[in-house]
Each structure stands twice: as structure tokens, then as C-alpha cells.
Design a protein around this motif. Structure first.
Motif, PDB file in Angstrom:
ATOM      1  N   PHE A 294       4.087  -9.395  19.719  1.00  0.00           N
ATOM      2  CA  PHE A 294       4.413 -10.008  20.845  1.00  0.00           C
ATOM      3  C   PHE A 294       4.357 -11.527  20.581  1.00  0.00           C
ATOM      4  N   ALA A 295       3.356 -12.171  19.888  1.00  0.00           N
ATOM      5  CA  ALA A 295       3.182 -13.191  19.625  1.00  0.00           C
ATOM      6  C   ALA A 295       4.428 -13.735  18.505  1.00  0.00           C
ATOM      7  N   ARG A 296       4.820 -12.827  17.773  1.00  0.00           N
ATOM      8  CA  ARG A 296       5.755 -13.232  16.671  1.00  0.00           C
ATOM      9  C   ARG A 296       7.361 -13.336  17.632  1.00  0.00           C
ATOM     10  N   GLN A 297       7.316 -12.603  18.498  1.00  0.00           N
ATOM     11  CA  GLN A 297       8.695 -12.628  19.289  1.00  0.00           C
ATOM     12  C   GLN A 297       8.881 -13.970  19.979  1.00  0.00           C
ATOM     13  N   THR A 298       7.435 -14.381  20.614  1.00  0.00           N
ATOM     14  CA  THR A 298       7.740 -15.800  21.243  1.00  0.00           C
ATOM     15  C   THR A 298       7.778 -16.992  20.292  1.00  0.00           C
ATOM     16  N   LEU A 299       7.547 -16.528  19.110  1.00  0.00           N
ATOM     17  CA  LEU A 299       7.837 -17.681  17.981  1.00  0.00           C
ATOM     18  C   LEU A 299       9.291 -17.373  17.238  1.00  0.00           C
ATOM     19  N   GLY A 300       9.984 -16.541  17.803  1.00  0.00           N
ATOM     20  CA  GLY A 300      11.246 -16.300  17.345  1.00  0.00           C
ATOM     21  C   GLY A 300      11.216 -15.728  15.745  1.00  0.00           C
ATOM     22  N   GLU A 301      10.155 -15.024  15.422  1.00  0.00           N
ATOM     23  CA  GLU A 301       9.940 -14.374  14.233  1.00  0.00           C
ATOM     24  C   GLU A 301       9.804 -12.861  14.414  1.00  0.00           C
ATOM     25  N   ALA A 302      10.409 -12.188  13.553  1.00  0.00           N
ATOM     26  CA  ALA A 302      10.676 -10.959  13.417  1.00  0.00           C
ATOM     27  C   ALA A 302       8.952 -10.164  13.289  1.00  0.00           C
ATOM     28  N   PRO A 303       8.755  -9.001  14.198  1.00  0.00           N
ATOM     29  CA  PRO A 303       7.297  -8.534  14.233  1.00  0.00           C
ATOM     30  C   PRO A 303       7.151  -7.877  13.047  1.00  0.00           C
ATOM     31  N   ARG A 304       6.097  -7.788  12.305  1.00  0.00           N
ATOM     32  CA  ARG A 304       5.673  -7.184  10.996  1.00  0.00           C
ATOM     33  C   ARG A 304       4.519  -6.432  11.329  1.00  0.00           C
ATOM     34  N   ALA A 305       4.568  -5.246  11.767  1.00  0.00           N
ATOM     35  CA  ALA A 305       3.484  -4.529  12.192  1.00  0.00           C
ATOM     36  C   ALA A 305       2.736  -4.007  10.853  1.00  0.00           C
ATOM     37  N   GLY A 306       3.482  -3.950   9.876  1.00  0.00           N
ATOM     38  CA  GLY A 306       2.741  -3.324   8.604  1.00  0.00           C
ATOM     39  C   GLY A 306       1.662  -4.675   8.026  1.00  0.00           C
TER      40      GLY A 306
END
Length: 393
Positions: free
Chosen positions: A367-379
Motif C-alpha cells: 500500500f505504501a508503494r501505491q501511495t508513492l506511485g510505485e509498483a508493489p514488489r511483494a517478493g
């Protein structure tokens, strides 16, 4: 007129805006309502604040200042504690979450709503990203000097980002507090093997004990995925993600699904029935990944789930009738993320409490990456947690 040159009346307008967001969410914020609540004309509002974007920016500025003050206080507390002791660190995490959510709910709800909006559209509230970075910096700084402290602090920050909305919605509930204590204790102990004692021993029984109080969702859609009923449920899920829980009405769902009102009412008699089905559709839509690198469809489903569940939990913070949904979502948190969490344990599988801590950390980071406009990288986050677990004692 730049916000820095506005008159002293602007803080009253910001307070009125926070009150409206706390009552109805960010989607319920209108300039006319804010002006009326603050007791000023629209003309005075425009002079003192500007437009809606200026108002939102002011709300972020106010939240950032309050966050700075609180982080300074928590940094002082952390310096007095031995955070290498997992029990002490877990107590710090719990106190931090309570103080972030409970003393000033309007600020906390406003900030959470702004983060949700930024998750949908990072360009709508770009300043929210700075608050995300500040929280990570605080936790990394708090654990400075502790072996593995930088990675541990980053993980805790992301866990808090996922846990905070639940503390807002159900923070006074004793079963929730026990559940949260168990999860934060396992994260504080770096997800290490817990043996047979402590929180790990009774965690699954604690989750099961919440079943009777949570919403009963029996996965009725899984066996009938191509039915009209399932398609209507999927429409509810889309509405929750895109417009929030308040948008879910029989009329709105019928219009979005292209179905008669009577058809929607036939399958889902009450609004609660609609919400149950929408939540379950989200869960079903986010599963299907069996590796740490999910395909594009599973990634989209996971992002939708993060936004929609957060919207529902924040709505529960404003509406007591929705709290059973928040309890249900919290006890099942990370249920769909087993494939992502499993590699963290390596040859030593995580216990249920540690697995939920890992899942919530991955979710918060996404979710934090979404707010930063970045692609989530769960791995990447799973890898960080695996290294944390394997780190020095």
C-alpha cells in the motif's frame, strides 16, 4: 494566493474539513460543506484557502506537523528503552499505534483517508508520500544501533501502516487487542521460531474465538463463479474500491451491473448482504498466485483488495454497524497471501501469528508503494523478512 499567505482563519477551515472527513470520508468532502461548517462564505473560503486541492494540501501539512511532534516524543521514549528486547519493542509498537489512532481520531482518519486516495491516484495527494517516508525513517532511527535495526524498522513501519486503520475501527475491542498484541510480538521477535509457548501457542484459538462475533462469510461465490449472483458481487467489489463503502446501495449496484433493482434485491436482500458478497469477491479475485512473483492479474487483484479492504475498515471507524466486517477482515488478514509468506520460513515454517505479521508487513509495504506511485514488489519485502528472521540473535 499561496497557502503560506492565507489569513489566520484558515486553521478553522482545516478543522471543519477534518471533522467532515471523519464523518463521511474524503469522498464526502465538499467546499460548500466545509465553508458552512466553518461559518464562512465560499468567497471567504476561496480567499483564505483557495480550492479543494489547496485544502487537501493544508490537511496534509497539518498532519505532517502533528506527526513530526509525535515522532519526536516517541524517539525520546525509544532512547530510554532496550529495543533489542522483543517484549519492550512489542510494547512500543502497541503504544505507538494507540497514540496514532485514539487521542485525535479526526487527524488519524483524515490522514488515513488521504493515504487511501493517494493509493488510488498518487498524483491526487503527492505530499502523502512524504508522511510514508517519515514513518519508515522514524522506525529505522528508533532501532538504530540494534543488530539488523534498519531492516527491522522498515518492516515495523509497514506493519503499522497496515494495522493503523484496524486500530481506528476496532481499537477498543478486547479480542482485537489480543490479536494485535500477538502479531506485533512475533514481528518484534523477528518472526523467529517461537517454540510451543507465548502468543504463538494460542493464536489460532484466538482467531477462532473471533468467528462468532465477525461477519459470517461462507464463500458462496467460489462454487458458482459464472453466475449472475457472482457478477453482481464483483460489481460491489469494484464500487468499494473505486468509490468507497458509501457508494454501495442496491440502486448504484444495479446501475453499475446493468441489472434491474429487483434482480440485485433478489440475490442480496440487505445492504449488509451486498457488502459481504463484495468483500468475498475481493478475496476470491486476489487469490490464484502460487509464487512470489504473481502474474499481472493477481497483482491487480491484490492491489484492489488492499484499497477496498482499507476503505471498508475506515468506513467501520465511522459507522459502528460496519465493525463486524472490520473484525472479520482483521482475523483473516493475509489469508490469501500464503504463497508469498511461505518462503520466508525456509525450512522452518512460520507459526500462524508470525505468518500474519509477515502478511500484514507485505500488505502495508504494498500500500505504501501505491501511495508513492510505485509498483508493489511483494517478493522484495518477503526477502527482507526472510533475512530478518535469519539474522543474528
Amino acid at each position: 494566493m499561496p497557502p503560506a499567505t492565507r489569513s489566520a482563519a484558515a486553521p478553522d477551515i482545516a478543522a471543519a474539513a477534518r471533522a467532515l472527513v471523519a464523518e463521511a470520508g474524503l469522498r464526502g468532502l465538499s467546499l460548500r460543506k466545509v465553508a458552512a461548517r466553518a461559518g464562512v462564505s465560499l468567497g471567504a473560503f476561496s480567499y483564505q484557502v483557495g480550492g479543494k486541492a489547496d485544502l487537501v494540501r493544508q490537511l496534509v501539512v497539518d498532519a505532517a506537523e502533528l506527526r513530526r511532534q509525535r515522532h519526536a516524543a516517541w524517539s525520546a521514549r525509544a532512547q530510554r528503552m532496550d529495543l533489542a528486547d522483543p517484549a519492550v519493542l512489542a510494547a512500543l509498537i502497541g503504544g505507538y499505534l494507540d497514540e496514532a489512532a485514539l487521542p485525535d481520531r479526526e487527524h488519524a482518519l483524515t490522514l488515513s483517508e488521504l493515504a487511501l486516495e493517494a493509493g488510488r491516484d498518487p498524483t491526487a495527494c503527492p505530499e502523502v508520500g512524504d508522511l510514508i517516508r517519515d514513518e519508515v525513517a522514524f522506525w529505522r532511527g528508533a532501532l538504530d544501533g540494534v543488530p539488523g535495526g534498519a531492516a527491522h524498522g522498515e518492516a515495523i513501519a509497514h506493519y503499522c501502516q497496515d494495522e493503523l486503520p484496524f486500530t481506528l475501527a476496532i481499537g477498543a475491542d478486547p479480542d482485537y487487542r489480543l490479536l494485535r498484541a500477538a502479531v506485533s510480538a512475533r514481528l518484534a521477535d523477528r518472526l523467529r521460531d517461537a517454540g510451543t509457548g507465548g502468543f504463538a501457542a494460542g493464536f489460532e484459538a484466538q482467531v477462532a474465538a473471533m468467528d462468532a462475533r465477525a461477519v459470517d462469510i461462507r464463500r458462496p461465490l467460489a462454487v458458482d463463479a459464472d453466475s449472475r449472483r457472482a457478477r453482481i458481487a464483483a460489481t460491489v467489489a469494484v464500487l468499494i474500491e473505486a468509490e468507497g463503502v458509501a457508494a454501495v446501495t442496491h440502486r448504484a449496484v444495479a446501475a453499475a451491473a446493468g441489472a434491474p433493482n429487483s434482480t440485485v434485491a433478489h440475490y442480496f436482500r440487505t445492504r449488509d448482504d451486498l457488502l459481504r458478497a463484495g468483500v468475498e469477491a475481493l478475496y476470491l479475485g486476489s487469490t490464484g498466485s502460487t509464487t512470489t512473483e504473481p502474474d499481472a492479474e493477481a497483482q491487480r487483484g491484490g492491489r484492489s483488495l488492499m484499497r477496498a479492504t482499507r476503505a471498508l475498515v475506515l468506513a467501520a471507524a465511522r459507522d459502528d454497524s460496519l465493525r463486524p466486517f472490520a473484525l472479520d477482515l482483521r482475523r483473516r488478514r493475509g489469508e490469501h497471501m500464503g504463497a508469498l509468506v511461505a518462503p520466508i520460513g525456509g525450512g522452518r515454517p512460520l507459526d500462524a501469528a508470525a505468518a500474519q505479521a509477515a502478511a500484514m508487513t507485505i500488505s502495508g509495504a504494498g500500500f505504501a508503494r501505491q501511495t508513492l506511485g510505485e509498483a508493489p514488489r511483494a517478493g522484495d519485502v518477503a526477502g527482507l523478512l526472510a533475512r530478518l528472521r535469519a539474522g543474528p540473535d
